[in-house]
Design an enzyme around this catalytic site. Structure first.
Site, PDB file in Angstrom:
ATOM      1  N   THR A   1       0.955  -1.291  -0.013  1.00  0.00           N
ATOM      2  CA  THR A   1      -0.034   0.047  -0.102  1.00  0.00           C
ATOM      3  C   THR A   1       0.762   1.233   0.126  1.00  0.00           C
ATOM      4  OG1 THR A   1      -1.603   1.279   1.434  1.00  0.00           O
ATOM      5  CG2 THR A   1      -0.105  -0.499   2.453  1.00  0.00           C
ATOM      6  N   ASP A   2       0.457   2.245  -0.385  1.00  0.00           N
ATOM      7  CA  ASP A   2       0.960   3.762  -0.541  1.00  0.00           C
ATOM      8  C   ASP A   2       1.209   4.023   0.991  1.00  0.00           C
ATOM      9  OD1 ASP A   2      -1.553   4.316  -0.168  1.00  0.00           O
ATOM     10  OD2 ASP A   2      -1.593   5.891  -1.705  1.00  0.00           O
ATOM     11  N   GLU A   3       0.193   3.747   1.989  1.00  0.00           N
ATOM     12  CA  GLU A   3       0.306   3.782   3.294  1.00  0.00           C
ATOM     13  C   GLU A   3       1.471   3.899   4.079  1.00  0.00           C
ATOM     14  OE1 GLU A   3      -3.576   3.456   5.490  1.00  0.00           O
ATOM     15  OE2 GLU A   3      -4.394   3.024   3.531  1.00  0.00           O
TER      16      GLU A   3
ATOM     17  N   TYR B   1      -1.836  -0.586  10.889  1.00  0.00           N
ATOM     18  CA  TYR B   1      -2.011  -1.400   9.667  1.00  0.00           C
ATOM     19  C   TYR B   1      -0.807  -0.992   8.523  1.00  0.00           C
ATOM     20  CZ  TYR B   1      -3.380  -1.875   4.740  1.00  0.00           C
ATOM     21  OH  TYR B   1      -3.329  -2.035   3.224  1.00  0.00           O
TER      22      TYR B   1
ATOM     23  N   LYS C   1       2.449  -3.393   7.326  1.00  0.00           N
ATOM     24  CA  LYS C   1       2.682  -3.512   5.706  1.00  0.00           C
ATOM     25  C   LYS C   1       4.020  -3.080   5.590  1.00  0.00           C
ATOM     26  CE  LYS C   1       0.175  -4.684   2.944  1.00  0.00           C
ATOM     27  NZ  LYS C   1      -0.057  -5.988   2.133  1.00  0.00           N
TER      28      LYS C   1
END
Ligand code: NAD
Ligand code: TYD
Length: 349
Positions: free
Chosen positions: A130-132, A155, A159
């Site tokens: 993810t870009d997060e 989260y 990741k």
């Protein structure tokens, strides 16, 4: 080629499984999934009888079972999507995220090393992220593949951690890996805990629309089938050790997106335009809420010739129509534990 797709019963995974099963009849596709609250085999009814598709029920945290599965099937490639994926749930229950996203990923990497040994030619471990992991942007700038990691939620930290472990296995053991980091996805089959399906579901049921903070956070939205096409392109690129950012060039401030959704749903339901905006309710902000995400997808465009096909008009409209046409799917996934989750998440706000 035998391809293991983990998390194939979930939102993005089911679109990836469908694309691979239909487009590549000569590949054997194995969908491995624990079937948590987010996994739903009904997402795959149209492919479940195809001869090149099989389902394996397994928990990636269960190392012994994962090794048994790998020993039995000797996969040539892994596309790893299984994860706990909702930020709000990670705030209430971080350990589940650390177990699945970190330990689960490590188990899959170890099992891949175990069956491939020194014969890594033509093999691939493709990790979907993810870009997060990059943290938050201010009003300007975009995430590139070299933006330093700076995750803020349990989260995104889990990741980020799994991304680092995947890279370490490439650099240390020569495991053939690729990672892609994608922006927010939307489209059919997304669990109605995420913003877009939740709000369509609530408008339909005349329930309030809980906007966190002032609704000023910005997300970059990509139609899920565009993400699945990008995964297909990256999977076949043979760019081992590389990272690709995938994004929609489609930034929306939450409140603008919500107003747009209200108009689209009103229109689809034949209600007076604007009537569902009365349901908008500003509630307590999410802890550690990242202000803005935006992906610079130049690398994948230049190197692999991928760009999104769906526009806002076509993608949002199709998505609204899918949820309105698939009430049974929504009723099914919102029965069971959903009510308890909803009360815990929103009643206190
Ligand atoms: P999802 O929550 O809809 O689906 C996750 C799937 O993984 C479910 O089918 C679930 O049953 C399965 N799963 C969970 N824990 C498992 C375990 N321990 N063992 C085996 N299976 C397990 O998630 P999604 O939105 O489809 O996301 C898929 C992947 O893409 C994730 O890795 C996520 O981090 C990443 N991603 C998601 C988005 C997005 O906007 N949704 C954006 C970028 C990246
Ligand atoms: P979400 O769909 O949870 O994705 P992510 O947190 O991974 O970006 O949320 C998208 C945006 O919408 C995010 O800024 C949080 C906000 N949001 C709300 O305002 N209300 C809600 O009920 C939810 C679920 C999200």
């Amino acid at each position: 080629m035998k391809i293991l797709i983990t998390g194939g019963a979930g939102f993005i995974g089911s679109h990836v499984v469908r694309l691979f099963v239909n487009k590549y009849p000569h590949y054997q596709i194995y969908n491995l999934d624990k079937l948590t609250y987010a996994g739903n085999l009904k997402n795959l009814i149209d492919v479940e009888d195809k001869p090149n598709y099989s389902f394996i029920k397994a928990d990636i945290v269960d190392e012994t079972h994962i090794f048994e599965v790998f020993n039995e099937h000797k996969f040539d490639a892994v596309i790893h999507l299984a994860a706990e994926s909702h930020v709000d749930r990670s705030i209430t229950n971080p350990n589940e995220f650390i177990m699945t996203n970190v330990i689960g990923t490590a188990n899959l990497l170890n099992a891949s090393r175990h069956i491939w040994g020194d014969k890594m030619d033509g093999k691939l471990f493709y990790h979907i992220s993810t870009d997060e992991v990059y943290g938050t942007l201010g009003d300007t700038g975009m995430f590139t593949e070299t933006t330093p990691y700076d995750p803020h939620s349990p989260y995104s930290a889990s990741k980020a951690s799994s991304d680092h472990i995947v890279r370490a296995y490439h650099d240390t053991y020569g495991l053939p890996t690729i990672i892609s980091n994608c922006s927010n996805n939307y489209g059919p089959n997304q669990f109605p805990e995420k913003l877009i399906p939740l709000f369509i579901h609530n408008i339909r049921n005349k329930k309030s629309l809980p906007v966190y903070g002032k609704g000023e956070n910005v997300r970059d939205w990509l139609y899920v089938e565009d993400h699945a096409r990008a995964i297909d392109v990256v999977f076949h690129s043979n760019k081992l050790g590389e990272t690709y950012n995938i994004g929609g060039h489609n930034e929306w401030k939450n409140i603008d997106l919500i107003n747009k959704l209200c108009d689209l749903v009103d229109d689809a339901l034949g209600q007076p335009t604007g009537s569902s905006k009365e349901l908008i309710t500003f509630v307590k902000d999410r802890a550690g809420h990242d202000l803005r995400y935006a992906i610079d997808a130049t690398k994948i465009k230049n190197e692999l010739d991928w760009e999104p096909q769906e526009t806002v008009e076509t993608g949002f409209r199709k998505t609204v129509q899918w949820y309105l046409d698939n009430q049974e799917w929504l009723d099914d996934v919102t029965s069971g534990d959903y009510q308890g989750y909803y009360e815990q998440q929103y009643d206190k706000r």
